[in-house]
Write a protein that holds these residues in place. Structure first.
Motif, mmCIF file in Angstrom:
data_model
loop_
_atom_site.group_PDB
_atom_site.id
_atom_site.type_symbol
_atom_site.label_atom_id
_atom_site.label_comp_id
_atom_site.label_asym_id
_atom_site.label_seq_id
_atom_site.Cartn_x
_atom_site.Cartn_y
_atom_site.Cartn_z
ATOM 1 N N TRP A 181 58.866 31.707 61.154
ATOM 2 C CA TRP A 181 58.233 32.263 59.962
ATOM 3 C C TRP A 181 59.274 32.718 58.942
ATOM 4 C CZ3 TRP A 181 53.290 32.255 58.270
ATOM 5 C CH2 TRP A 181 52.336 31.769 59.172
ATOM 6 N N TRP A 182 60.320 33.394 59.409
ATOM 7 C CA TRP A 182 61.376 33.775 58.487
ATOM 8 C C TRP A 182 62.076 32.549 57.912
ATOM 9 C CZ3 TRP A 182 61.593 37.991 55.987
ATOM 10 C CH2 TRP A 182 61.150 39.189 56.545
ATOM 11 N N GLY A 184 60.662 29.695 57.298
ATOM 12 C CA GLY A 184 59.781 29.179 56.257
ATOM 13 C C GLY A 184 59.835 29.991 54.977
ATOM 14 N N VAL A 185 59.942 31.316 55.110
ATOM 15 C CA VAL A 185 60.027 32.159 53.916
ATOM 16 C C VAL A 185 61.275 31.816 53.112
ATOM 17 C CG1 VAL A 185 60.399 34.530 53.122
ATOM 18 C CG2 VAL A 185 58.664 34.055 54.865
ATOM 19 N N THR A 212 56.532 27.085 60.456
ATOM 20 C CA THR A 212 57.521 27.047 59.375
ATOM 21 C C THR A 212 56.909 26.473 58.103
ATOM 22 O OG1 THR A 212 59.308 26.768 60.981
ATOM 23 C CG2 THR A 212 59.782 26.162 58.697
ATOM 24 N N ALA A 215 54.567 29.096 56.530
ATOM 25 C CA ALA A 215 55.311 30.179 55.880
ATOM 26 C C ALA A 215 55.963 29.700 54.596
ATOM 27 C CB ALA A 215 56.360 30.732 56.840
ATOM 28 N N THR A 219 54.909 31.056 50.924
ATOM 29 C CA THR A 219 55.957 31.663 50.097
ATOM 30 C C THR A 219 56.055 30.966 48.754
ATOM 31 O OG1 THR A 219 57.230 32.294 52.055
ATOM 32 C CG2 THR A 219 58.416 32.203 49.968
#
Length: 406
Positions: A181-182, A184-185, A212, A215, A219
């Motif tokens: 997730w991070w 993907g951000v 991913t 996210a 974003t």
């Protein structure tokens, strides 16, 4: 009894040590910045361009963001008028070429004079790149080498945003496996320069990284909505109208040194005199090949570091629109190849890719087309390593997977 080596002999061994070659090429690139700095006259360099070259675009846009004239950023003629008014009336032609989300990045420059703003911009780019290098590379020497790469020096000399985009791509790919997730951000934030993320969908589909992808998509959508709320729908109309028309016109018909700074097959074809439509035909097989390489790499059992190296290098094979100051991720790919393949040809290929942001300018000025070939061969060699048997693709000297860093 062996006599201890003399200081001169020890120095000679250090100078010809394999890693020293990378440091020496980096030192040459950084030394090339000195003439522009030492001969500067205030805010201008000796060529009468802005010190920091393209930074003048970011600085001017930052100063217009908080005024009623912010839509003028997306009108090339009006934007140049503001650059002449705010910076210098003799400034050569420049134009803003980014979508509205990029204004978030440059808005803080509204509070700084030009030279302090350039210094803060440069330091901020390096500050963003350092933790990204630490996330991607385990070994401290590799982290230091990447931050000192010729591509970083070129990015600083041209006052560009390559350090920021490289930081997002490096860190996003470093977190790809363990923090989806991070990851993907960070990758979704590349929406302000999407050509650097052109191959990410291929990797997502190959590994089925749906978290991913979600996210990154959320974003990107959030950034697009925020930019619309902050700057208005007319900013998007300006970007999709006059700004994009100017950008496409420069790519298809523009002339000048900017052509020598673009490593794509498309611009290589234009450099040797082909029309834009024929240049796109030349670019097509390179882009298809890059997609295939990334698909193969991400369908393999290779570690995350090696797969990311394939993607970062192949990105500049696939994208028709990229510049030498964008090549910091390709420098990371060169460093991975340097650690994984110590054959003579691979070492020469790595050195060429490492120094490419500097020497490609002179090469393409003389119609010596090497940039797309070097990038393509490096991406292919990295893919070979990724798809080889584990005993052949793994090496204890490489930085290792990212799991220990997160």
């Amino acid at each position: 009894m062996n006599r201890p080596a003399s200081p001169l002999a020890r120095l000679a061994r250090r100078l010809i040590h394999p890693d020293a070659l990378l440091w020496e090429l980096s030192a040459v690139a950084w030394l090339l910045l000195l003439p522009y700095i030492l001969t500067a006259h205030g805010h201008l360099d000796w060529t009468r361009h802005a010190l920091g070259r393209d930074f003048v675009n970011y600085w001017t846009a930052g100063h217009l963001v908080f005024t009623p004239h912010r839509l003028d950023i997306f009108s090339p003629d009006l934007f140049l008028t503001w650059e002449h008014r705010l910076f210098d009336p003799l400034l050569p032609f420049h134009f803003w070429s980014y979508p509205p989300p990029a204004l978030f990045l440059v808005a803080p420059l509204a509070f700084l004079p030009y030279i302090p703003g350039l210094i803060v911009w440069t330091l901020a780019g390096i500050a963003a790149l350092i933790p990204a290098a630490r996330a991607y590379f385990r070994a401290t020497p590799d982290q230091m080498l990447l931050v000192a790469a010729p591509a970083v020096a070129v990015n600083i000399g041209l006052g560009q945003n390559g350090a920021f985009t490289a930081a997002l791509l490096l860190a996003g790919l470093a977190l790809w496996r363990d923090r989806p997730w991070w990851s993907g951000v960070l990758l979704g934030l590349l929406i302000f320069k999407p050509q650097i993320a052109i191959l990410l969908p291929v990797a997502v589909l190959a590994e089925k990284r749906w978290g991913t992808m979600a996210a990154a998509g959320l974003t990107a959508v959030a950034v697009l909505l925020l930019s619309t709320l902050a700057f208005g729908i007319d900013a998007w109309k300006g970007f999709l109208g006059p700004t994009l028309a100017m950008q496409q016109g420069m790519l298809s018909q523009g002339r000048g040194p900017f052509m020598w700074m673009m490593p794509s097959a498309f611009m290589a074809a234009r450099v040797v005199g082909l029309r834009a439509d024929w240049a796109l035909a030349v670019q097509a097989p390179f882009s298809i090949f890059a997609v295939w390489l990334v698909w193969r790499a991400y369908r393999s059992d290779a570690d995350n570091i090696l797969k990311a190296a394939v993607l970062m290098t192949a990105t500049f094979v696939a994208s028709p629109q990229a510049f030498n100051y964008d090549l910091i991720p390709a420098a990371a790919g060169a460093l991975v190849l340097w650690r994984r393949d110590d054959s003579g040809f691979a070492r020469g290929l790595c050195l060429a890719l490492w120094a490419l942001p500097v020497f490609m300018i002179a090469a393409q000025a003389f119609h010596i087309i090497v940039a797309p070939l070097i990038l393509t061969y490096a991406a292919w060699r990295l893919t070979q390593l990724a798809t080889a048997k584990p005993s052949l693709s793994a090496s204890p000297s490489i930085t290792g997977d990212v799991a220990s860093n997160t």
